[in-house]
Design an enzyme around this catalytic site. Structure first.
Site, PDB file in Angstrom:
ATOM      1  N   ASP A  19       8.043 -20.432 -28.033  1.00 48.40           N
ATOM      2  CA  ASP A  19       8.219 -19.390 -27.021  1.00 48.40           C
ATOM      3  C   ASP A  19       6.876 -18.749 -26.667  1.00 48.40           C
ATOM      4  O   ASP A  19       5.883 -18.900 -27.390  1.00 48.40           O
ATOM      5  CB  ASP A  19       9.195 -18.344 -27.591  1.00 48.40           C
ATOM      6  N   ASP A  75      16.207 -17.756 -19.134  1.00 46.43           N
ATOM      7  CA  ASP A  75      16.999 -16.898 -20.017  1.00 46.43           C
ATOM      8  C   ASP A  75      18.338 -16.546 -19.396  1.00 46.43           C
ATOM      9  O   ASP A  75      19.191 -15.953 -20.051  1.00 46.43           O
ATOM     10  CB  ASP A  75      16.235 -15.598 -20.310  1.00 46.43           C
TER      11      ASP A  75
HETATM   12  C1  DGJ Z   1      12.715 -15.355 -24.911  1.00 43.16           C
HETATM   13  C2  DGJ Z   1      13.461 -16.648 -24.902  1.00 43.16           C
HETATM   14  O1  DGJ Z   1      13.516 -17.166 -23.624  1.00 43.16           O
HETATM   15  C3  DGJ Z   1      14.842 -16.415 -25.491  1.00 43.16           C
HETATM   16  O2  DGJ Z   1      15.605 -17.576 -25.391  1.00 43.16           O
HETATM   17  C4  DGJ Z   1      14.694 -15.967 -26.905  1.00 43.16           C
HETATM   18  O3  DGJ Z   1      14.138 -16.990 -27.679  1.00 43.16           O
HETATM   19  C5  DGJ Z   1      13.831 -14.711 -26.968  1.00 43.16           C
HETATM   20  N1  DGJ Z   1      12.602 -14.874 -26.269  1.00 43.16           N
HETATM   21  C6  DGJ Z   1      13.539 -14.334 -28.393  1.00 43.16           C
HETATM   22  O4  DGJ Z   1      12.678 -13.303 -28.502  1.00 43.16           O
END
Ligand code: DGJ
Length: 727
Positions: free
Chosen positions: A473, A543
């Site tokens: 991430d 997301d």
């Molecule tokens: C952003 C990501 O896109 C999410 O799927 C998740 O992993 C969060 N960060 C966790 O902090």
């Protein structure tokens, strides 16, 4: 293939469905002559004589502005946007690069570190290297064109070599530049924002310069480094379409300048904003790649070329041709609140539903109960996981699931042990405030000691947890991009050095864990690009897991990127991002149109819902090869109608899948047209399962077919998946 024609001083790059022609003008300037449909000998002759007339420079001061130049410099009498700009040791910013030599190489040279598309033996690829020289400063510009003739793909990049005795500063260096002739040019781009990435936008270009770009240090939610221009409006089947995809994950730029005569200049490459690179004598600077594609048959042709190319020549390594496991991620299920037992309960339910991989997301390390602490402290939080990562992973593996782990290597929380020890390791400008986003700062990935620490700390966690999958991430844009190591004149190099540092760490971890499946992520899809795909064979697309929004996101994404690389998850309702409750069937069919996963605490779902989910998981397993490795076709756009429809077709054209999503009810009196299917074998008869329909591929593609249920559909959010089999 690539040939040189000395009589005309022209280079011809011949792909299956396009010709690309360059020529050297009488005064040694490199010109763009043509890019488009293959030409007949007569058209070819006409093209040359037109170009040869235009190529002669007159004393008329604007003559160069009506020439089509291949890699335009700055400061003479072509005052359109240049492809590059340099600052010489004497302070002048004017260069003049003239044609020097050419080489036609088999395959593709090794360009060293950084993302690079591959050439395999079966490819018949060739590379043209054209050398331009500025004799005053002894500088050399190498323009590289790798042609994959059977794929209709042309990969370009540029190298500047300093063969002189003084340093030179690069202020701008495009990977590719193109001058297209006057026409009614349209632009298709993919802007967005967090939770709404890669939205399709199309419209005519107006005179002036337009910059599609990122200045955030990541390729960004706001604009994807992929754009297309079309000669007049194009659609899925008709129109000439030119595509530009950059293989870079940091600050990028695709700029278009529609000139007063309606000719179009396009420069694509690293962003020149805040960029300055000092090139010492004897050194070279290598631009990232730009992957160009052309289709004379609308967007479908272009997408097919990009999809196949990305699947087969950008994505590499162990996972390239392997079906991707169906995962269950705990993020939306628990956020930071979990322990060993809770995770195991969810994983067990996932296994029962048929899932194959359990992913432990954020919150397993340091003392991280929310997003304000611990990034950088890559050791397990024993309060949550008393048996450590190994204990959890053993139990997960014991269930017959693979085990995956979330990391965010590039970040540091000021509340962390790492920050206490190394407060200078983040990007910062001395004596200035360090601005946070999501309560975190960004590590200076240009520093080898930072990367060594991460390689050891993260590598250790992956080993301890016997990890099979990693979600990498990256949750903020870069700011205060400075460090105390680079000398004052070199601070403009830091964005790019940061990026090369990230790639270096990705590469080292890939080599150490060659069978681990890495998934890229950046607050959802803020780093959805070919640079990441070179290292990570799939990317979390957004997301936003809301079924309706996802139709738009995935539809937009599909213009440049194949469904195989798009992480797509089913989540609970009401949706956590939009608060909307979409039917489970819809959520499943949308996720099944990409790289399927689940992101929910399904222990809380009703038994009937779990059963329905399990049935879709089973179905996905059956159709996974077509979805992940078949060809994808868009049939109807949700941006232009009340429906989205798309298809997947097996390479042998014996099986196909048709997905239809209707957003609003069919209105009274609405004439529902047949859906013209694509990619089938015209001469084969197909049966549509459960529909008592048997029609030839020709009929299905030319006349179309539409499921009866949708004709008088009285409900919102109706969707269906149809399987077609050849008989
Ligand atoms: C952003 C990501 O896109 C999410 O799927 C998740 O992993 C969060 N960060 C966790 O902090």
């Amino acid at each position: 293939m690539i040939t040189y024609h000395p009589a005309h001083r022209c280079f011809l790059l011949k792909a299956q469905n396009f010709f690309y022609v360059l020529g050297v003008s009488p005064n040694g300037d490199l010109h763009h002559v043509y890019w488009g449909k293959p030409l007949s000998p007569t058209a070819w002759g006409r093209l040359f004589s037109e170009w040869e007339k235009r190529a002669v420079e007159t004393e008329h001061h604007v003559s160069r502005e009506f020439q089509r130049r291949e890699f335009p410099d700055f400061g003479h009498n072509d005052l359109r946007t240049p492809a590059f700009q340099l600052e010489h040791a004497d302070g002048y910013r004017i260069s003049e690069f003239l044609y020097d030599s050419l080489k036609i190489l088999p395959g593709k040279p090794d360009f060293g570190p950084g993302p690079s598309s591959r050439v395999e033996e079966t490819d018949h690829a060739q590379t043209l290297k054209v050398v331009l020289r500025d004799s005053l400063h002894k500088l050399e510009l190498d323009l590289y064109y790798t042609l994959y003739p059977e794929r209709d793909i042309l990969v370009r990049r540029t190298i500047l070599r300093n063969r002189g005795s003084k340093p030179v500063s690069i202020l701008k260096l495009s990977s590719a530049s193109l001058d297209l002739p006057p026409a009614q040019w349209h632009l298709v781009r993919f802007p967005g924002r967090w939770a709404n990435e890669r939205q399709w936008r199309e419209g005519p270009l107006q005179e002036g310069t337009l910059r599609l770009e990122s200045r955030r240090g990541i390729s960004s939610h706001e604009m994807n480094p992929f754009a297309m221009v079309t000669r007049g409006p194009a659609d899925e089947e008709k129109g000439e379409v030119y595509g530009f995809v950059l293989a870079t994950s940091g600050n990028w730029l695709i700029e278009t300048e529609l000139f007063r005569d309606q000719s179009l200049r396009i420069n694509a490459g690293l962003n020149d904003f805040n960029f300055k690179w000092r090139l010492e004598p004897g050194k070279a600077f290598i631009s990232p790649e730009c992957v160009l594609a052309y289709s004379s048959q609308g967007f479908t042709g272009l997408s097919l070329a990009y999809h196949r190319f990305i699947r087969e020549r950008v994505v590499g390594g162990f996972w390239q041709n392997r079906p991707r496991p169906m995962l269950l991620n705990n993020w939306e299920a628990t956020y930071f609140k979990f322990n060993h037992e809770k995770l195991l309960r969810i994983a067990r339910a996932g296994k029962e539903a048929g899932l194959e991989l359990f992913v432990l997301d954020d919150g397993w390390f340091g003392k991280r109960n929310d997003d304000t602490t611990s990034l950088g402290d890559w050791f397990v939080d024993r309060r949550k996981l008393p048996q450590g990562l190994r204990g959890l992973s053993d139990d997960i593996h014991g269930l017959g699931l693979k085990f995956g782990l979330w990391i965010e290597p590039e970040m540091i929380s000021p509340k962390s042990l790492l920050y206490q020890k190394h407060p200078d390791w983040c990007l910062h400008v001395p004596k200035r405030r360090r601005r946070m986003a999501r309560s975190q700062l960004v590590l200076d990935m240009s520093r080898p000691e930072v990367r060594d620490y991460l390689f050891e700390a993260i590598g250790g966690a992956l080993e301890e947890g016997r990890v099979d999958y990693v979600k990498w991430d990256m949750n903020r844009s870069l700011s205060e991009v400075g460090n105390e190591i680079l000398p004052p004149g070199r601070q403009g190099e830091l964005y790019f050095r940061y990026l090369m540092g990230v790639y270096d760490l990705m590469d080292r971890l890939n080599r150490r864990f060659p069978q681990v499946l890495f998934e890229g992520c950046s607050g959802g899809g803020a780093r959805f690009d070919l640079g990441i795909l070179h290292y990570h064979p799939q990317i979390w697309a957004s997301d936003n897991t809301d079924g309706l929004d996802r139709v738009f996101i995935q539809y937009g994404t599909s213009f440049g990127y194949p469904p195989l690389v798009m992480g797509a998850h089913v989540s609970s309702v009401p949706n956590h991002q939009t608060h909307r409750s979409m039917p489970l069937k819809w959520r499943c069919l949308v996720a099944m149109s990409g790289n399927f996963g689940v992101e929910a605490d399904i222990t809380k779902w009703k038994p009937s819902e779990r059963k329905e989910l399990a049935d879709y998981i089973q179905l996905y397993k059956e159709i996974r090869p077509i979805i992940q490795f078949g060809d994808f076709y868009r049939l109807e756009s949700p941006y232009q109608s009340n429906r989205a429809a798309w298809m997947f077709v097996n390479p042998d054209q014996k099986e196909a899948l048709l997905f239809v999503f209707q957003i609003n009810p069919t209105t009274i009196g609405e004439k529902v047209k047949g859906l013209k299917l694509k990619g089938l074998n015209a001469l084969t008869a197909y049966e549509i399962e459960g529909q008592k329909v048997k029609l030839s591929g020709k009929k299905l593609m030319e006349e179309g077919w539409f499921p009866k249920a949708f004709k008088k559909n009285k409900k919102s959010y109706q969707c269906e998946l149809f399987k077609l089999n050849s008989v």
